[in-house]
Enzyme design. Sequence first.
Site, mmCIF file in Angstrom:
data_model
loop_
_atom_site.group_PDB
_atom_site.id
_atom_site.type_symbol
_atom_site.label_atom_id
_atom_site.label_comp_id
_atom_site.label_asym_id
_atom_site.label_seq_id
_atom_site.Cartn_x
_atom_site.Cartn_y
_atom_site.Cartn_z
ATOM 1 N N CYS A 168 8.104 4.036 5.498
ATOM 2 C CA CYS A 168 7.157 3.609 4.460
ATOM 3 C C CYS A 168 7.845 3.193 3.174
ATOM 4 C CB CYS A 168 6.168 4.734 4.156
ATOM 5 S SG CYS A 168 6.970 6.239 3.549
ATOM 6 N N CYS B 245 -0.861 8.875 6.659
ATOM 7 C CA CYS B 245 -2.235 8.563 6.277
ATOM 8 C C CYS B 245 -3.100 8.382 7.533
ATOM 9 C CB CYS B 245 -2.268 7.287 5.440
ATOM 10 S SG CYS B 245 -1.495 7.459 3.825
ATOM 11 N N CYS C 169 0.840 -1.205 0.000
ATOM 12 C CA CYS C 169 0.000 0.000 0.000
ATOM 13 C C CYS C 169 0.870 1.248 0.000
ATOM 14 C CB CYS C 169 -0.932 -0.020 1.213
ATOM 15 S SG CYS C 169 -2.164 1.291 1.209
ATOM 16 N N CYS C 170 1.892 1.279 0.874
ATOM 17 C CA CYS C 170 2.819 2.414 0.919
ATOM 18 C C CYS C 170 3.535 2.584 -0.413
ATOM 19 C CB CYS C 170 3.851 2.215 2.029
ATOM 20 S SG CYS C 170 3.230 2.440 3.710
ATOM 21 N N CYS D 41 -3.331 4.989 9.346
ATOM 22 C CA CYS D 41 -2.037 4.448 9.797
ATOM 23 C C CYS D 41 -1.326 5.334 10.813
ATOM 24 C CB CYS D 41 -1.124 4.237 8.594
ATOM 25 S SG CYS D 41 -1.826 3.133 7.348
#
Length: 245
Positions: A236, A208, A125-126, A211
Amino acid sequence: MHGKSLSKEYINDLYKKIEPLKNSIEEKLKIIYNLFPKKVVFSTSFNIEDQLISHFILKHKIPIKIFTLDTGRFFEETYKVWEDTNNFYETSIIAFFPNHNNIEKFLSCHGPNSFYNKKENRKKCCYLRKVEPLKKALKGNCVWITGLRSEHSIERSNLNELEWDDVHHLIKYHPLYHWKLKSIEKIIKKHRIPYNSLYDKGYPSIGCAPCTRSIKYGDNYRSGRWWWENNSKKECGLHTRKNDV
């Protein structure tokens, strides 16, 4: 000077030019920009360090391009400080976004919050939301300015203020690397620089929304990031070195 051939000696010589200026960040930025005109960029996530660097660039009208990586999952407060910064300095910070096809595929396959379940999903995702857009943002540039500081983490305490990025093949400059947080807060307050209101609620490092959470006084600076993971390294992938890949 853009490429793998850039020597350590060149970076050392550049550091010798800016080091005597001590805390005169705007003068250091001017020297670097004049050496690499139109090839210097600053990435902001609108954290307090980034807001101060933006101030030095925008107040002194240094033509360094400022961009942010809009992951699509920012806090509402982050979007507000982005807008406030644009209005305060009469500027327009550039946004780079993830590839929507890749995000659609990832979410369809794993769901919107799969990063809580597997570290591999969190890293993916990162990568999709930050690392890939960063490559686009840095393309064609020679210097990448960041808000990294040595106080942030053990990993970040082993960097240099000015260094060669062997992943993106450019110079990386951390103008506030040796600064203490109190000095940053003092200037932010003095010049009434816009900053993220979450900072006053215990969010020293803001990423985010899903997170990031607030931390208690005395906790590690980045402990509110990906708090569900047990490892102490909280990155990240934006600042990964070649030996870390």
